[in-house]
Design a protein around this motif. Sequence first.
Motif: not given
Length: 467
Positions: A246-252, A254-258, A386-390, A437-441
């Motif tokens: 829920r922390r914006r920096v962590v959530g964003v 993680t989404a970028i990493s995917l 890893s999930l994004g890779s799959a 877009v995610l980085a801008a968030l």
Amino acid sequence: MLSTALVALDATIIATASATIARQLGGFEQLPWLFSSYLLAQAVGTPVFGRLADILGRKRLMLAGVGLFFVGSVLCGAAWSMPALVAGRVLQGLGAGAVMPVSLTIAADIYSLEERAKTQGYLASVWAISSVVGPTLGGVFSEFVSWRWIFFVNVPLCVLATWIIVRRYHETRHEGRREPIDYLGAVLLSGASVLLLLGLLEGGTGWAWWSPASVGVLAAAACLFVAFVVHARRSEHPIIDLTILRRRVVGVSTAISLLVGTIVLGLSTYVPVYAQAVLGVGPLLAGFTLAAMMVGWPLSATNAGRVYLRVGFRLTAVVGSSLVLVALTLSLLLGATSPLVAVAAVCFGVGLGMGMTAVPTLIAAQSAAAFTERGAVTGTNMFARSLGSAVGVAVCGAVVNARTVVGTDGTPSGPGLMSAIHLVLGLLAVCAAAIVVLAALMPTDRTAARERRSASLSSTEPGSGAG
């Protein structure tokens, strides 16, 4: 870096020796599991071991990871059948699942914020070197010595890594009662991850996407994930605290990493196919073309610290992801007669952008976490990759298979290959745009960056330190 080298080498070294292994051990139909079993075990272990490092300590988990890798390497080298070799790869994958997040967590613990990008760049350079050295070593061992030495060479490296960690890494012990380990949550998360990745990796290859096996595996994964979420919300000390997302920096982050995982593995899979099947170059030149990305990544990562100390994590990630987007957009201009140097330039540009995107966003997430959460944040971030890779392999594979003919060697060919490659590159460009877009968030931190830089400069002025 030595422990990471074990993981990085074994991700690439087996590729050129797989055919020799299949001829000697038999079971050619099980050959894909030499790669899938390693990837599954690593992906499943990453978030769990990352969290256990917060509970049990970094040093203990790092040594456990190297130990698992040691046992797995011995079993692989002495394998008497393909199932035994696959079992050894599972142990290696579990060891890699501990080494990767814990090594990054240790780097975050023992280095200052301005030093972390450089040390993360050093760790990234290990992957760059391994991407070139690994396949070459695999071919040399399998042709001139024995494929078994691909795995036995890990034994002295594991021993050396263990000795250095035991002797030189002194972990600070934190007082207080140790949190209980959430065994049920670990089982639910591991089971859900295995089934999801299995469905993504085997869908369209091992079985049809809409077959009962595919639907059943993915449905079971969804049910276990729901059960894990329900359990995590009720548990006082869950194996992965979902509230950190829920922390914006962590959530964003993680989404970028995917999405980073999707782009990197998509390029790693289909740039060599394009270079060999369309441009007509050999596998060695195709590999060096892809290696350009792995060269650009650590080059920019080691210098990313200077950038985010000046302008902040958000702007650094926006600039980096924009570089990736520009490079992938230019890749759409590649055709059947493009020079190989143009392909290498695109990969190099993607690598430069990734070094300024993946590393700073991970460091930003680690900086937003307390010491007792840092392993879980790092593990979750690596699991997302890893999930994004799959996902990337599954989606890009479905696109290519729909427009080409897959030969007996598993390589796609046919008149539709070039258009299929363009579609894959277009999909990866869309992923890059989503990263922008995610980085801008990400939270605005330019003022904080200036304050951090001022503090860093004042601490290095003559007379500012203790006598």
